[in-house]
Write an enzyme that holds these catalytic residues in place. Structure first.
Site, PDB file in Angstrom:
ATOM      1  N   GLU A 231      31.937 -36.942  72.001  1.00  0.00           N
ATOM      2  CA  GLU A 231      32.118 -35.583  72.427  1.00  0.00           C
ATOM      3  C   GLU A 231      33.492 -35.234  73.229  1.00  0.00           C
ATOM      4  O   GLU A 231      33.350 -35.318  74.486  1.00  0.00           O
ATOM      5  CB  GLU A 231      30.855 -35.113  72.936  1.00  0.00           C
ATOM      6  CG  GLU A 231      29.503 -35.264  72.083  1.00  0.00           C
ATOM      7  CD  GLU A 231      29.201 -34.155  71.267  1.00  0.00           C
ATOM      8  OE1 GLU A 231      29.987 -33.130  71.118  1.00  0.00           O
ATOM      9  OE2 GLU A 231      28.003 -34.718  70.473  1.00  0.00           O
ATOM     10  N   CYS A 265      34.858 -27.732  77.891  1.00  0.00           N
ATOM     11  CA  CYS A 265      35.699 -28.197  76.505  1.00  0.00           C
ATOM     12  C   CYS A 265      35.958 -27.320  75.612  1.00  0.00           C
ATOM     13  O   CYS A 265      36.932 -27.436  74.952  1.00  0.00           O
ATOM     14  CB  CYS A 265      34.451 -29.248  76.256  1.00  0.00           C
ATOM     15  SG  CYS A 265      32.922 -28.796  75.839  1.00  0.00           S
TER      16      CYS A 265
HETATM   17  P1  NAP Z   1      36.662 -38.694  81.345  1.00  0.00           P
HETATM   18  O1  NAP Z   1      37.688 -39.158  82.525  1.00  0.00           O
HETATM   19  O2  NAP Z   1      36.910 -39.414  80.118  1.00  0.00           O
HETATM   20  O3  NAP Z   1      35.324 -39.001  82.013  1.00  0.00           O
HETATM   21  C1  NAP Z   1      34.046 -38.997  81.183  1.00  0.00           C
HETATM   22  C2  NAP Z   1      33.001 -40.036  81.747  1.00  0.00           C
HETATM   23  O4  NAP Z   1      33.271 -41.132  81.081  1.00  0.00           O
HETATM   24  C3  NAP Z   1      32.803 -40.271  83.123  1.00  0.00           C
HETATM   25  O5  NAP Z   1      31.542 -40.669  83.467  1.00  0.00           O
HETATM   26  C4  NAP Z   1      34.159 -41.395  83.513  1.00  0.00           C
HETATM   27  O6  NAP Z   1      33.618 -42.137  84.564  1.00  0.00           O
HETATM   28  C5  NAP Z   1      33.557 -42.285  82.072  1.00  0.00           C
HETATM   29  N1  NAP Z   1      34.850 -42.978  81.518  1.00  0.00           N
HETATM   30  C6  NAP Z   1      36.028 -42.465  81.355  1.00  0.00           C
HETATM   31  N2  NAP Z   1      36.717 -43.468  80.862  1.00  0.00           N
HETATM   32  C7  NAP Z   1      36.134 -44.621  80.985  1.00  0.00           C
HETATM   33  C8  NAP Z   1      36.563 -46.097  80.557  1.00  0.00           C
HETATM   34  N3  NAP Z   1      37.235 -46.358  79.948  1.00  0.00           N
HETATM   35  N4  NAP Z   1      35.156 -46.976  80.699  1.00  0.00           N
HETATM   36  C9  NAP Z   1      34.206 -46.459  81.079  1.00  0.00           C
HETATM   37  N5  NAP Z   1      33.559 -45.277  81.417  1.00  0.00           N
HETATM   38  C10 NAP Z   1      34.717 -44.301  81.172  1.00  0.00           C
HETATM   39  O7  NAP Z   1      36.701 -37.252  81.096  1.00  0.00           O
HETATM   40  P2  NAP Z   1      36.325 -36.016  82.289  1.00  0.00           P
HETATM   41  O8  NAP Z   1      37.580 -35.782  83.020  1.00  0.00           O
HETATM   42  O9  NAP Z   1      35.348 -36.488  83.051  1.00  0.00           O
HETATM   43  O10 NAP Z   1      35.863 -34.832  81.286  1.00  0.00           O
HETATM   44  C11 NAP Z   1      36.691 -33.824  80.820  1.00  0.00           C
HETATM   45  C12 NAP Z   1      36.794 -34.257  79.325  1.00  0.00           C
HETATM   46  O11 NAP Z   1      35.612 -34.094  78.828  1.00  0.00           O
HETATM   47  C13 NAP Z   1      37.818 -32.943  78.696  1.00  0.00           C
HETATM   48  O12 NAP Z   1      38.767 -33.616  77.870  1.00  0.00           O
HETATM   49  C14 NAP Z   1      36.910 -32.155  78.076  1.00  0.00           C
HETATM   50  O13 NAP Z   1      37.330 -31.397  76.942  1.00  0.00           O
HETATM   51  C15 NAP Z   1      35.812 -33.173  77.552  1.00  0.00           C
HETATM   52  N6  NAP Z   1      34.312 -32.430  77.312  1.00  0.00           N
HETATM   53  C16 NAP Z   1      33.879 -32.435  75.751  1.00  0.00           C
HETATM   54  C17 NAP Z   1      32.646 -31.864  75.706  1.00  0.00           C
HETATM   55  C18 NAP Z   1      32.296 -31.752  74.219  1.00  0.00           C
HETATM   56  O14 NAP Z   1      31.044 -31.475  74.193  1.00  0.00           O
HETATM   57  N7  NAP Z   1      33.045 -31.821  73.221  1.00  0.00           N
HETATM   58  C19 NAP Z   1      32.071 -31.471  76.714  1.00  0.00           C
HETATM   59  C20 NAP Z   1      32.450 -31.664  77.919  1.00  0.00           C
HETATM   60  C21 NAP Z   1      33.596 -32.248  78.211  1.00  0.00           C
HETATM   61  P3  NAP Z   1      34.464 -42.190  85.920  1.00  0.00           P
HETATM   62  O15 NAP Z   1      34.108 -40.703  86.130  1.00  0.00           O
HETATM   63  O16 NAP Z   1      33.715 -43.219  86.764  1.00  0.00           O
HETATM   64  O17 NAP Z   1      35.866 -42.212  85.786  1.00  0.00           O
END
Ligand code: NAP
Length: 463
Positions: A231, A265
């Site tokens: 997602e 998102c």
């Molecule tokens: P993110 O940096 O990708 O992090 C999301 C989660 O994944 C966090 O728990 C993060 O841990 C973990 N993570 C990220 N990269 C990882 C890796 N390589 N290995 C292991 N774990 C990893 O995203 P965000 O900044 O928190 O969220 C924003 C994004 O989410 C936006 O692009 C938004 O559009 C999207 N989003 C989508 C939806 C949907 O329903 N489509 C809903 C909400 C948000 P850490 O925090 O420890 O880095």
């Protein structure tokens, strides 16, 4: 032992510090999850539903503390954070509980005399949920409740910005009386998460977050033949037709663009307005945007909080300045908001016109308080611009003409088509996307499918 601190975007204070799991801790969590799964899958569904209900009641009963923790951890104003539990999370959880018995029942198949045939929906085993900070309960509950109801055990790795939310879920599970090991929290760095995904005791990964993070999950799972629900991000467009109720369109688009400081998102990231109503729409949009009160998220007067951190705000400031260098005009910018301070997460909303699709602000996810508004001549131009994106989460159309929406909606590359509303998740409808938004499926009667494996029973009787 590595430590992780949560730094509040409100005031840069340390909200909490936690130890990250080492090898022994990971091993203990995975063995426990695996060991508990057999008894959990055999627990009657009615009991699983009752425990999930108690978990939700715990969250509701502690909403005041939970709301202040959300505000402090990620910066959303306190006037809005209680609704993350009282509206969204409980509504989604209870909807999935209400349809669980029907959706998890065997599928009976017509069979000739002497045969019995049906398809059973077996749980997968242990589900790893990787959750983001932007709606820390809402995003997590979309997968947590259906995964548990379907008979899986769950390990939750929450964003490092919102670790306390994972702990609240643990408290809720413990207070509800979930058997040990059915729900567990894993505070872990990225390398550890990737190792966990490679472990045979993990049977499904559901990831909500960035495109880059989603790709890392798929890479980690390569060769394991397990599902990875993704997602991911969005660049959601809105199209205001000439026959729109303009007051409604203005109010909802401003809120859709700037709620949660644009860190949604499915927030509105770009707007296309029919030339006949463009000037009136833009004037109303600008007036309403100026009314935001940017400030401390714990102050009840605040309607717009800081972004999650200074570097996220810097990314948006760069998108804005690059667009202006390329000819965009800011009708409202951060100088209108006294609390807006370069170099910090405090960033007032910006409204840009004279924008086009050569600019990053109209193509790349901003995830911040900025909006670009473009004039269009007709539906075809709007459709072509709306589809000109690597993402496809939601699109909203503002009009009185339902047939036009159905016609236009059919041409849009998107997970959801809205008419006269936006930035909303309905638990009875499927939450999904296309293109770089990922292929995850959440909520609705389809929302159990990622968490079960079908098993066919083909029985020849009396032979
Ligand atoms: P993110 O940096 O990708 O992090 C999301 C989660 O994944 C966090 O728990 C993060 O841990 C973990 N993570 C990220 N990269 C990882 C890796 N390589 N290995 C292991 N774990 C990893 O995203 P965000 O900044 O928190 O969220 C924003 C994004 O989410 C936006 O692009 C938004 O559009 C999207 N989003 C989508 C939806 C949907 O329903 N489509 C809903 C909400 C948000 P850490 O925090 O420890 O880095």
């Amino acid at each position: 032992m590595a430590l992780q601190s949560i730094i509040s975007p409100a005031n840069q204070s340390v909200v909490a510090t936690r130890e990250l799991a080492d090898h022994n801790k990971v091993e203990a969590i995975l063995s426990q999850a695996h060991a508990s799964q057999k008894a959990w899958r055999n627990t009657p569904l009615t009991h699983r539903i009752a425990l999930c209900e108690k978990m939700v009641v715990y969250l509701e009963s502690n909403v005041d503390e939970i709301a202040s923790e959300i505000s402090l951890q990620m910066g959303r104003p306190i006037r809005y954070t209680p609704n993350e539990i009282l509206r969204g999370a409980q509504e989604r959880a209870r909807h999935m509980m209400s349809i669980a018995e029907t959706q998890l029942a065997d599928i009976s198949v017509e069979a000739p005399t002497g045969f019995k045939k049906f398809i059973r929906k077996d749980p997968l085993g242990t589900v790893l949920i990787v959750a983001p900070w932007n709606y820390p309960y809402l995003t997590a509950i979309n997968s947590l409740i259906p995964a548990l109801l379907a008979g899986n055990t769950v390990v939750m790795k929450h964003a490092s910005q919102t670790l306390l939310c994972a702990e609240r879920f643990q408290q809720a599970a413990d207070a509800a009386g979930f058997p040990e090991g059915v729900f567990q929290v894993l505070h872990a760095d990225h390398a550890t998460v990737e190792k966990v995904i490679q472990d045979h005791r993990i049977n499904f990964v559901v990831f909500t977050g960035s495109v880059q993070g989603g790709a890392a999950m798929e890479k980690a799972a390569a060769g394991r033949f397990i599902g990875v629900g993704t997602e991911l991000g969005g660049k959601d467009p809105s199209y205001v037709r000439a026959d729109a109720d303009l007051q409604l369109a203005i109010a909802e688009n401003v809120d859709g663009a700037f709620f949660n400081s644009g860190q949604s998102c499915c927030g509105i990231e770009r707007i296309y307005v029919h030339e006949d109503v463009y000037d009136s729409f833009v004037a109303g949009f600008v007036d309403l945007t100026r009314k935001y009160v940017l400030g401390d998220p714990l102050d009840p007067a605040t309607s717009l909080g800081p972004m999650v951190n200074a570097s996220a705000a810097e990314f948006v400031r760069t998108q804005i300045s690059d667009a202006i260098s390329a000819g965009a005009v800011a009708l409202v910018d951060e100088t209108h908001f006294s609390a807006s301070t370069p170099g910090t997460p405090y960033l007032g909303p910006t409204v840009l016109v004279n924008v086009n699709h050569s600019m990053s602000v109209m193509k790349d996810e901003s995830f911040g308080p900025v909006i670009g508004i473009m004039k269009v001549a007709n539906d075809d131009e709007a459709v072509s611009l709306m589809n000109d994106s690597p993402y496809g989460l939601t699109c909203s159309i503002w009009t009185q003409d339902v047939e036009a929406v159905e016609r236009i909606g059919q041409q849009l590359e998107t997970g959801t088509v809205f008419m006269n509303r936006c930035d909303y998740v309905d638990p009875a409808l499927v939450w999904t996307g296309v293109k770089d938004t990922g292929s995850g499926i959440a909520l609705s009667e389809l929302g159990f499918t990622p968490y079960v494996h079908p098993k066919s029973f083909h029985l020849q009787l009396n032979k």
